[in-house]
Design an enzyme around this catalytic site. Structure first.
Site, PDB file in Angstrom:
ATOM      1  N   CYS A   1      19.528  -8.400  16.784  1.00  0.00           N
ATOM      2  CA  CYS A   1      19.610  -9.857  16.946  1.00  0.00           C
ATOM      3  C   CYS A   1      19.589 -10.562  15.599  1.00  0.00           C
ATOM      4  O   CYS A   1      20.103 -11.658  15.463  1.00  0.00           O
ATOM      5  CB  CYS A   1      18.497 -10.354  17.846  1.00  0.00           C
ATOM      6  SG  CYS A   1      16.897  -9.714  17.368  1.00  0.00           S
TER       7      CYS A   1
ATOM      8  N   LYS B   1       9.568  -3.060  31.620  1.00  0.00           N
ATOM      9  CA  LYS B   1      10.853  -2.798  32.301  1.00  0.00           C
ATOM     10  C   LYS B   1      11.868  -2.548  31.185  1.00  0.00           C
ATOM     11  O   LYS B   1      12.434  -3.470  30.614  1.00  0.00           O
ATOM     12  CB  LYS B   1      11.253  -4.011  33.147  1.00  0.00           C
ATOM     13  CG  LYS B   1      12.173  -3.702  34.307  1.00  0.00           C
ATOM     14  CD  LYS B   1      13.462  -3.008  33.937  1.00  0.00           C
ATOM     15  CE  LYS B   1      14.506  -3.979  33.417  1.00  0.00           C
ATOM     16  NZ  LYS B   1      15.739  -3.253  32.925  1.00  0.00           N
TER      17      LYS B   1
ATOM     18  N   GLU C   1      12.605 -13.832  22.704  1.00  0.00           N
ATOM     19  CA  GLU C   1      13.272 -13.582  21.415  1.00  0.00           C
ATOM     20  C   GLU C   1      14.716 -13.293  21.725  1.00  0.00           C
ATOM     21  O   GLU C   1      15.036 -12.245  22.282  1.00  0.00           O
ATOM     22  CB  GLU C   1      12.572 -12.425  20.694  1.00  0.00           C
ATOM     23  CG  GLU C   1      12.843 -12.416  19.206  1.00  0.00           C
ATOM     24  CD  GLU C   1      13.975 -11.479  18.856  1.00  0.00           C
ATOM     25  OE1 GLU C   1      15.124 -11.978  18.714  1.00  0.00           O
ATOM     26  OE2 GLU C   1      13.731 -10.279  18.734  1.00  0.00           O
TER      27      GLU C   1
ATOM     28  N   GLU D   1      27.194 -15.155  19.789  1.00  0.00           N
ATOM     29  CA  GLU D   1      26.683 -13.857  19.359  1.00  0.00           C
ATOM     30  C   GLU D   1      27.575 -12.761  19.955  1.00  0.00           C
ATOM     31  O   GLU D   1      27.906 -12.795  21.132  1.00  0.00           O
ATOM     32  CB  GLU D   1      25.243 -13.662  19.849  1.00  0.00           C
ATOM     33  CG  GLU D   1      24.650 -12.382  19.311  1.00  0.00           C
ATOM     34  CD  GLU D   1      23.196 -12.172  19.725  1.00  0.00           C
ATOM     35  OE1 GLU D   1      22.880 -12.374  20.909  1.00  0.00           O
ATOM     36  OE2 GLU D   1      22.397 -11.813  18.848  1.00  0.00           O
TER      37      GLU D   1
HETATM   38  P1  ADP Z   1      22.311  -6.966  27.358  1.00  0.00           P
HETATM   39  O1  ADP Z   1      23.342  -8.013  27.683  1.00  0.00           O
HETATM   40  O2  ADP Z   1      22.396  -6.511  25.973  1.00  0.00           O
HETATM   41  O3  ADP Z   1      22.173  -5.897  28.367  1.00  0.00           O
HETATM   42  P2  ADP Z   1      20.191  -8.551  28.386  1.00  0.00           P
HETATM   43  O4  ADP Z   1      19.619  -9.679  27.636  1.00  0.00           O
HETATM   44  O5  ADP Z   1      21.001  -8.853  29.581  1.00  0.00           O
HETATM   45  O6  ADP Z   1      20.953  -7.700  27.315  1.00  0.00           O
HETATM   46  O7  ADP Z   1      19.059  -7.521  28.841  1.00  0.00           O
HETATM   47  C1  ADP Z   1      17.884  -7.247  28.154  1.00  0.00           C
HETATM   48  C2  ADP Z   1      16.832  -6.837  29.133  1.00  0.00           C
HETATM   49  O8  ADP Z   1      16.686  -7.813  30.163  1.00  0.00           O
HETATM   50  C3  ADP Z   1      17.119  -5.528  29.853  1.00  0.00           C
HETATM   51  O9  ADP Z   1      15.912  -4.813  30.017  1.00  0.00           O
HETATM   52  C4  ADP Z   1      17.654  -6.016  31.195  1.00  0.00           C
HETATM   53  O10 ADP Z   1      17.481  -5.077  32.233  1.00  0.00           O
HETATM   54  C5  ADP Z   1      16.779  -7.205  31.445  1.00  0.00           C
HETATM   55  N1  ADP Z   1      17.333  -8.163  32.408  1.00  0.00           N
HETATM   56  C6  ADP Z   1      18.641  -8.487  32.632  1.00  0.00           C
HETATM   57  N2  ADP Z   1      18.751  -9.412  33.603  1.00  0.00           N
HETATM   58  C7  ADP Z   1      17.488  -9.727  34.000  1.00  0.00           C
HETATM   59  C8  ADP Z   1      16.921 -10.631  34.945  1.00  0.00           C
HETATM   60  N3  ADP Z   1      17.678 -11.425  35.702  1.00  0.00           N
HETATM   61  N4  ADP Z   1      15.576 -10.666  35.075  1.00  0.00           N
HETATM   62  C9  ADP Z   1      14.786  -9.893  34.302  1.00  0.00           C
HETATM   63  N5  ADP Z   1      15.253  -9.018  33.398  1.00  0.00           N
HETATM   64  C10 ADP Z   1      16.584  -8.935  33.233  1.00  0.00           C
END
Ligand code: ADP
Length: 483
Positions: A287, A178, A253, A385
């Protein structure tokens, strides 16, 4: 202008490109210009279910029937294809993730190297025998989980997808990726190349969509046997909560607030070059960025001067124009970074350089490389961060104080130690509570071979190196009674 960016991209399920079950799609933007450049299928629960079932069917057929050397060969072919298509992949990274040409080229090459590195181990994953005396033969086998979910972030989309997909496939798993919704196209292209390299239908699937929809549905799916997530702490916590329902194991991570510790005998030029390259020219969107610069009082003024001189030379621009530093990924991220800089000002930090949107910036999501001075350990900018081009400059008087500040963080990803004294380097390397430590350099050219992961809230488990293999295998013990 001709472009490799497709106008539309579908999901990749069972070897086919398909629309989302409900026909939904979302826009993807060029971060350098803010323009919509493609529409991407918005997968949901039904799409995730199809992808996971396709992966499970592929796994059931592929894993028992395939010799490990065939998995190695597949990954070697995929690596070669990534290199053959490097120009196209670089352009995808520039246009969709906003990576300046040099960083995009690094992302492509690092992705190829992950595929090669784990290809090389695919046929060398041994179990062990355990002596129990005359009456038994006992051995272990290392088996894949089955369907692995891979949820990477947007920042360096090819390598962070390959970093998890390559060891997962090398170990015999099937995967559902995903990708991050901000820049999903590179991961789709990478999966297409793995399929072109000969992956059977369903061995790798891609469900694009938002985190709360596609991501959460993947995490909650009962047939997903392992989840690798790379991203922010709050999302990592949400994923761990979601995974708990099915007791799905997670490798996380997460973020960092990594210290760069400059002792009085540090090579200041090398340190400045490392900070500029890894924490600022990356727009801070990595990161491992060393965002807390801890300087011994004796060298602090000289280091600050050198850093500000170097920062003044950084050229910002649209990613495809080959600047030193490109945009942030999105408007949202740009606003978050500007808010963090404002919060630092409120807390009493002084902006020594940058601090806003550059005056002559193109229409995209740019923030100036920013150096903050007068930062103390309790300020938000020293603790949270930011994921933007912002470094906080702090000072210390002796080794114990440096270690204290370095460890005064809920994160624990990477430390940089800069000193010519051998004993001090090793002493401090032992004392800092981070998963990686670099002495007199930072990054080792990507560090594909080096275990990488966080202490504390920087994560669970390890990516990279042979250590990552433990995340994609489980151990079966077979104990045989003999007559
Ligand atoms: P950012 O804040 O930089 O967008 P995230 O850590 O929120 O980073 O997102 C990293 C990844 O996690 C993306 O692929 C995002 O779609 C996915 N993601 C965000 N929320 C969820 C969730 N509740 N469950 C699973 N995947 C998620």
């Amino acid at each position: 202008m001709t472009t490799v960016v497709p106008e539309r991209a579908g999901l990749l399920i069972g070897g086919d490109e398909v629309d989302a079950a409900d026909g939904g799609s979302f826009p993807t933007y060029d971060p350098s210009t803010g323009e919509v450049i493609a529409r991407v299928a918005a997968g949901g629960e039904r799409d995730v279910d199809r992808a996971v079932r396709a992966a499970e069917a592929a796994f059931d057929a592929w894993w028992p029937a395939t010799a490990p050397r065939e998995r190695a060969a597949l990954l070697y072919r995929a690596a070669a294809l990534v290199r053959t298509r490097a120009d196209e992949l670089v352009e995808l990274d520039e246009r969709t993730a906003g990576l300046p040409t040099r960083m995009a080229a690094g992302d492509v090459e690092t992705a190829a190297r992950y595929l090669e590195y784990y290809a090389g181990i695919a046929d060398k994953l041994h179990g062990e025998t355990i002596p129990l005396g005359a009456d038994f033969v006992d051995y272990t086998e290392r088996e894949p989980w089955g369907v692995c979910a891979v949820i990477p972030p947007f920042n360096v989309p090819l390598q962070l997808t390959a970093r998890s997909v390559a060891p997962a496939l090398a170990c015999g798993n099937a995967v559902v990726v995903k990708p991050a919704e901000q820049a999903p196209l590179p991961a789709i292209r990478l999966a297409q190349l793995i399929i072109e390299a000969g992956a059977p239908d369903g061995l790798i699937n891609v469900v694009t969509g938002t985190g709360p929809q596609a991501g959460a549905a993947l995490v909650a799916h009962p047939r997903v046997r392992h989840i690798t997530f790379t991203g922010s702490l709050p999302t990592g916590q949400a994923i761990m909560r979601g995974a708990a329902r099915q007791l799905t194991p997670v490798t996380l991570e997460l973020g960092g607030k990594s210290p760069q510790i400059a002792f009085e005998d540090a090579d200041l030029d090398a340190l400045v070059a490392a900070v500029v390259a890894t924490s600022l020219m990356t727009a801070g969107q990595v990161c491992s960025a060393g965002t807390r610069i801890l300087a011994h009082r004796e060298v602090a003024p000289e280091l600050r001067g050198k850093l500000l001189d170097a920062v003044a030379q950084i050229k910002l621009g649209a990613a495809h124009d080959g600047p030193d530093m490109g945009p942030l990924i999105s408007r949202v991220q740009q606003e978050r970074v500007l808010e963090a800089i404002d919060a630092a000002r409120e807390d009493g930090a002084r902006v020594l350089s940058g601090g806003g949107i550059p005056g002559n910036a193109p229409a995209g999501y740019f923030v100036e490389p920013t150096v903050l001075g007068d930062v103390t350990a309790q300020m938000r900018v020293a603790r949270e961060e930011i994921f933007g081009p912002v470094v906080a400059f702090m000072e210390f008087s002796d080794e114990a104080e440096a270690i204290g500040i370095a460890n005064d963080s809920e994160f624990g990803l990477v430390s940089g130690i800069w000193t010519e004294q051998l004993s001090r380097a090793h002493r401090v390397a032992r004392a800092v509570r981070t998963g990686q430590v670099f002495v007199n350099h930072y990054g080792a050219g990507g560090g594909i071979e080096l275990p990488f992961g966080g202490y504390r809230k920087s994560g669970i488990g390890r990516a990279k190196g042979l250590a990552a293999l433990d995340e994609y295998l489980q151990t079966k013990n077979v104990c045989v009674k003999i007559e």
